[in-house]
Motif scaffolding. Structure first.
Motif, mmCIF file in Angstrom:
data_model
loop_
_atom_site.group_PDB
_atom_site.id
_atom_site.type_symbol
_atom_site.label_atom_id
_atom_site.label_comp_id
_atom_site.label_asym_id
_atom_site.label_seq_id
_atom_site.Cartn_x
_atom_site.Cartn_y
_atom_site.Cartn_z
ATOM 1 N N VAL A 96 38.551 33.476 28.407
ATOM 2 C CA VAL A 96 37.983 34.053 29.673
ATOM 3 C C VAL A 96 36.491 34.225 29.185
ATOM 4 N N GLY A 97 35.791 33.635 30.116
ATOM 5 C CA GLY A 97 34.326 33.786 29.667
ATOM 6 C C GLY A 97 33.830 32.797 28.870
ATOM 7 N N GLU A 120 35.593 29.612 33.432
ATOM 8 C CA GLU A 120 33.891 29.782 33.463
ATOM 9 C C GLU A 120 33.642 29.629 34.840
ATOM 10 N N GLY A 145 36.031 32.844 37.783
ATOM 11 C CA GLY A 145 36.308 33.965 37.057
ATOM 12 C C GLY A 145 37.583 34.817 37.211
ATOM 13 N N SER A 164 26.581 38.242 34.385
ATOM 14 C CA SER A 164 27.550 39.095 34.626
ATOM 15 C C SER A 164 27.868 39.136 36.227
ATOM 16 N N MET A 213 38.507 37.426 25.544
ATOM 17 C CA MET A 213 37.670 37.885 26.840
ATOM 18 C C MET A 213 36.203 38.105 26.325
ATOM 19 N N THR A 215 33.151 38.630 28.948
ATOM 20 C CA THR A 215 32.932 38.581 30.247
ATOM 21 C C THR A 215 31.830 39.666 30.536
ATOM 22 N N TYR A 218 33.018 43.071 31.861
ATOM 23 C CA TYR A 218 34.060 42.921 32.788
ATOM 24 C C TYR A 218 35.494 42.630 32.158
ATOM 25 N N ASP A 219 35.666 42.931 30.820
ATOM 26 C CA ASP A 219 37.011 42.518 30.238
ATOM 27 C C ASP A 219 38.125 43.464 30.790
ATOM 28 N N VAL A 222 39.525 42.109 33.782
ATOM 29 C CA VAL A 222 40.404 40.739 33.338
ATOM 30 C C VAL A 222 41.763 41.112 32.913
#
Length: 318
Positions: A96-97, A120, A145, A164, A213, A215, A218-219, A222
């Motif tokens: 993720v990311g 992504e 995302g 971000s 992760m 991100t 933003y983890d 998620v």
């Protein structure tokens, strides 16, 4: 008797090259402002430009002070994750990311041969990611995302690998010149991890997934979007912030508490970036696992060699 490898390492400092010996067959070498080389495995070296910052980003600091330790931490983290994936028989990594596929490529170089599912949302990075993933029939790419709720959101562009969904913090603006541009954005789809898992795991008889992760603040959003299905993951990796670069992002203690409450235990912490002047760590790569889901290996105490699935597809990469 010293091996040729050790003799070369001993000679390099006289040529102005920094050397950090990691043990049999492995070392990190760098020349300030030049290239960093990491021996990943027998016959394979990872080479890249040593990370330095502009004076505007890190004023009054000598360039490259922490370049060698950071390169070493990155190498050790990659080895640690590779061993964990093997020991836990991971057959699907949720990336993720994913950016341009750097993490997935690193997994392949380390010997992982299971499924990769990348997420992504940034168009430019997504294009390169798809090119890389096309070389492996079991590498999925999702152009979105992930977050706590299904939505459409604005993501900042022009910050390179630091794009971000969040605004930069006052500390982040002071540290990184790239954050001066906050007006370049694009709309992206945000999905919940829980809602994409069935598709991602389709065809795996008894999935043992791992969640990575990265991100940019933003983890934890998620993670929350996985709902009760977070219990299906045998391990995870998250970038946690000791010093917050983004407004609204969780502090390290908050993130770790949420992960531990969900049943994960820390197996490794590796510095990602530091302040040049103070040495304080800005972010760590935190690797975690569910101890109860480890697979016993009779007669072995370390990581097993080879892939989790036994697949012999050729490695991919740039």
């Amino acid at each position: 008797m010293a091996t040729l490898f050790r003799k070369v390492l001993a000679a390099l400092p006289r040529l102005g090259v920094q050397v950090l010996d990691l043990g049999p067959g492995a070392a990190v070498i760098s020349r300030r402002g030049g290239y960093t080389a990491r021996k990943a495995e027998a016959g394979a070296w990872l080479v890249g430009r040593e990370r330095t910052s502009t004076s505007a980003e890190r004023p009054h600091a000598p360039a490259g002070t922490w370049g060698l330790p950071q390169a070493t931490a990155s190498s050790l983290c990659a080895r640690h994750v590779a061993g964990l994936l093997a020991n836990y028989q991971v057959d699907c990594v949720f990336d993720v990311g994913a950016n341009k596929g750097q993490y997935g490529t690193q997994l392949w170089r380390a010997g992982y041969r299971g499924r990769i599912v990348s997420f992504e949302p940034v168009p430019e990075a997504l294009e390169r990611l798809r090119e890389i993933a096309e070389r492996d029939e079991d590498w999925q790419v999702h152009p979105c995302g992930l977050g706590r709720e299904e939505s459409v959101a604005s993501i900042h562009l022009g910050w390179k690998t630091m794009n971000s969904l969040l605004e930069p913090s006052a500390y982040g603006r002071q540290r990184y010149q790239r954050f001066a541009d906050t007006g370049t954005t694009t709309q992206v789809r945000i999905r919940r991890l829980e809602d994409v898992m069935d598709e991602a795991l389709d065809g795996l008889a008894a999935p043992r997934p791992f969640l990575k992760m990265d991100t940019q603040g933003y983890d934890l959003e998620v993670f929350a979007g996985a709902g009760d299905r977070i219990g299906e993951f045998v391990g995870m990796q998250s970038e946690v912030a000791a010093l917050r670069l983004y407004e609204g992002s969780p502090r390290m203690a908050e993130a770790l508490a949420a992960y531990e409450d969900a049943g994960f235990g820390i197996t490794g912490m590796y510095p990602v970036t530091r302040e040049e002047t103070t040495g304080r760590v800005v972010e760590f790569d935190c690797v975690m696992a569910r101890a109860a889901r480890a697979v016993p290996v009779p007669g072995a105490t370390g990581a097993r060699d080879g892939s989790a699935t036994g697949d012999q597809r050729p490695p991919v990469g740039p």
